[in-house]
Scaffold this motif. Structure first.
Motif, PDB file in Angstrom:
ATOM      1  N   GLY A   1      -3.826  41.781  56.581  1.00 23.08           N
ATOM      2  CA  GLY A   1      -4.188  43.167  56.302  1.00 23.08           C
ATOM      3  C   GLY A   1      -3.009  44.072  56.584  1.00 23.08           C
ATOM      4  O   GLY A   1      -1.849  43.662  56.484  1.00 23.08           O
ATOM      5  N   LEU A   2      -3.297  45.324  56.969  1.00 21.31           N
ATOM      6  CA  LEU A   2      -2.262  46.312  57.259  1.00 21.31           C
ATOM      7  C   LEU A   2      -2.447  46.846  58.672  1.00 21.31           C
ATOM      8  O   LEU A   2      -3.575  47.044  59.134  1.00 21.31           O
TER       9      LEU A   2
ATOM     10  N   VAL B   1       1.183  45.294  49.861  1.00 24.94           N
ATOM     11  CA  VAL B   1       0.698  46.435  50.639  1.00 24.94           C
ATOM     12  C   VAL B   1      -0.228  47.303  49.798  1.00 24.94           C
ATOM     13  O   VAL B   1      -1.310  47.716  50.252  1.00 24.94           O
ATOM     14  N   ARG B   2       0.161  47.576  48.553  1.00 20.97           N
ATOM     15  CA  ARG B   2      -0.686  48.399  47.679  1.00 20.97           C
ATOM     16  C   ARG B   2      -2.002  47.686  47.377  1.00 20.97           C
ATOM     17  O   ARG B   2      -3.070  48.310  47.361  1.00 20.97           O
ATOM     18  N   ARG B   3      -1.932  46.375  47.129  1.00 19.51           N
ATOM     19  CA  ARG B   3      -3.154  45.624  46.834  1.00 19.51           C
ATOM     20  C   ARG B   3      -4.117  45.659  48.011  1.00 19.51           C
ATOM     21  O   ARG B   3      -5.323  45.913  47.843  1.00 19.51           O
TER      22      ARG B   3
ATOM     23  N   LEU C   1      -5.859  48.935  48.587  1.00 23.30           N
ATOM     24  CA  LEU C   1      -6.913  49.217  47.608  1.00 23.30           C
ATOM     25  C   LEU C   1      -8.146  48.340  47.799  1.00 23.30           C
ATOM     26  O   LEU C   1      -9.282  48.812  47.663  1.00 23.30           O
ATOM     27  N   THR C   2      -7.937  47.053  48.116  1.00 25.07           N
ATOM     28  CA  THR C   2      -9.055  46.098  48.076  1.00 25.07           C
ATOM     29  C   THR C   2      -9.397  45.496  49.431  1.00 25.07           C
ATOM     30  O   THR C   2     -10.399  44.795  49.548  1.00 25.07           O
ATOM     31  N   GLY C   3      -8.582  45.726  50.448  1.00 25.81           N
ATOM     32  CA  GLY C   3      -8.854  45.170  51.761  1.00 25.81           C
ATOM     33  C   GLY C   3      -8.058  43.910  52.046  1.00 25.81           C
ATOM     34  O   GLY C   3      -7.314  43.401  51.189  1.00 25.81           O
TER      35      GLY C   3
ATOM     36  N   ALA D   1       0.087  42.749  58.426  1.00 24.72           N
ATOM     37  CA  ALA D   1      -0.245  42.274  59.765  1.00 24.72           C
ATOM     38  C   ALA D   1      -1.446  41.348  59.673  1.00 24.72           C
ATOM     39  O   ALA D   1      -2.280  41.474  58.769  1.00 24.72           O
ATOM     40  N   PHE D   2      -1.538  40.406  60.612  1.00 24.02           N
ATOM     41  CA  PHE D   2      -2.692  39.512  60.652  1.00 24.02           C
ATOM     42  C   PHE D   2      -3.901  40.262  61.205  1.00 24.02           C
ATOM     43  O   PHE D   2      -3.790  41.082  62.121  1.00 24.02           O
ATOM     44  N   THR D   3      -5.054  39.938  60.628  1.00 26.75           N
ATOM     45  CA  THR D   3      -6.306  40.511  61.089  1.00 26.75           C
ATOM     46  C   THR D   3      -7.386  39.454  60.957  1.00 26.75           C
ATOM     47  O   THR D   3      -7.094  38.326  60.555  1.00 26.75           O
ATOM     48  N   PHE D   4      -8.608  39.791  61.304  1.00 30.41           N
ATOM     49  CA  PHE D   4      -9.700  38.829  61.223  1.00 30.41           C
ATOM     50  C   PHE D   4     -10.891  39.457  60.540  1.00 30.41           C
ATOM     51  O   PHE D   4     -11.225  40.618  60.772  1.00 30.41           O
TER      52      PHE D   4
END
Length: 371
Positions: free
Chosen positions: A177-178, A10-12, A15-17, A185-188
């Motif tokens: 992603g978040l 989560v922290r990574r 910070l980086t996407g 959570a999954f994202t695109f």
């Protein structure tokens, strides 16, 4: 409830996407402190899954028969590197070596190498293979050169994959992603992607919303196997659950205590796997100069292979000196390993050899299709 690896990810990501699914799998399975395979023995009734060698000794014995037969058919090299990728508890190799103990010269020729990153499983393998003095490796490319016999059972399914979704604008990569609550959570990725997919994926008329997968790490390992076997004698046997690709669909799954769980739920606490594209592995090995069997675009069913190697006769021999309860267990294991509605069809196999090597046992059915 989430663990330390979840919080690190989560922290990574904050910070980086978003990260690729391959990066997520790599951390969840192999993080040096919190990775799934680093921190536990996942096998058996008390673990999260059971592999074929744990079901019955007959599976490893048939693999041993196959390896020894390849060694004999390729001229009995005086020294051969016997390699297993992802050896689990060492059960398969222990059974294979016991089954080949009477093959003249075979055990004297082999040098045993195990590609394994888990300290916990290395300890189990050392106990199972006492007397064979295995050498452990983190990667295949550190195994010494020379004729090689290799087996990989349920190894490729755990290698990190990347996923792509078809959109109206083309292929976009599915990532982790978040969500608004700050949870995984999954994202695109909105930018078009799919460069890693096969031409068949990219050129086919695939509807929006469809998911395609690729496994760069698996393709790299298959290419390394092909490179080695194209230059030297030997053979490789790859068994896993999967398909003759390319295929469309999301096959990523997580298992904890033998039950499916959400893929993003508490990373590092569950096994993550995806189905194997055997066509992609065969093409990678072939492009590296080796031969893949049984042919272009094909794999053989595990049940078909085991029956061709003589597992039914072995079951009969074991049953002849077994109690009624043991006979029932032997028959149950045989059915589980070979029946089309059990592991017999879900699990598949390919072989890779030097281009001039004889067709390995169990792979002659469609060899005429090979190129």
């Amino acid at each position: 409830m989430t663990g330390a690896l979840h919080d690190l990810l989560v922290r990574r990501i904050a910070l980086t996407g978003p990260i690729s699914i391959a990066s997520f799998m790599g951390e969840a399975l192999g993080h040096p402190q919190h990775g799934y395979y680093i921190t536990r023995d996942p096998l058996g009734a008390k673990g999260d899954f059971i592999t074929a060698p744990e079901i019955s000794q007959m599976f490893g014995e048939m693999v041993g028969v196959w390896l020894a037969d390849c060694w004999i058919n390729q001229g009995c090299p005086e020294r051969v590197q016997l390699v297993e990728l992802g050896p689990g508890r060492g059960t398969l190799m222990a059974d294979a070596l016991r089954a080949t103990a009477r093959v003249p010269g075979f055990h004297q020729a082999i040098r045993l190498h195990l590609v394994e990153t888990s300290p916990t499983l290395r300890e189990r393998q050392a106990a199972a293979l006492t007397g064979f003095t295995p050498t452990w490796h983190d990667r295949l490319d550190s195994v010494p050169d020379g004729p090689m016999l290799l087996v990989a059972n349920e190894f490729f399914d755990a290698l990190p994959i990347r996923q792509f979704i078809r959109t109206h604008a083309g292929w976009a990569e599915r990532k982790v992603g978040l969500n608004p609550a700050g949870q995984l959570a999954f994202t695109f990725d909105p930018s078009p992607g799919g460069a890693l997919l096969t031409p068949l994926h990219r050129e086919a008329e695939i509807p929006p919303g469809a998911v395609a997968e690729t496994c760069p790490a698996g393709i790299a390992v298959a290419a390394e196997i092909g490179r080695r076997l194209s230059a030297q004698a030997g053979a490789a046997l790859i068994i896993d659950y999967g398909y003759d690709g390319p295929a469309i669909g999301d096959t990523l799954q997580a298992l904890r205590a033998h039950r499916p769980v959400a893929v993003l739920d508490d990373p590092g606490s569950a096994d993550l796997t995806a189905h194997v594209d055997f066509t992609a592995l065969a093409q990678a090995a072939r492009q590296a100069g080796a031969q893949a069997h049984p042919g272009v675009g094909h794999s053989v069913e595990q049940g078909e292979l085991l029956l061709a190697l003589g597992i039914a006769a072995r079951a009969t021999a074991l049953s002849a000196r077994a109690t009624p309860a043991q006979q029932a267990d032997i028959q149950s294991a045989l059915t589980r390993l070979t029946a089309p509605d059990r592991m017999g069809r879900l699990f598949r196999a390919i072989a890779i050899t030097h281009p001039a090597a004889p067709v390995p046992a169990g792979f002659a059915r469609t060899t005429g299709d090979s190129a």
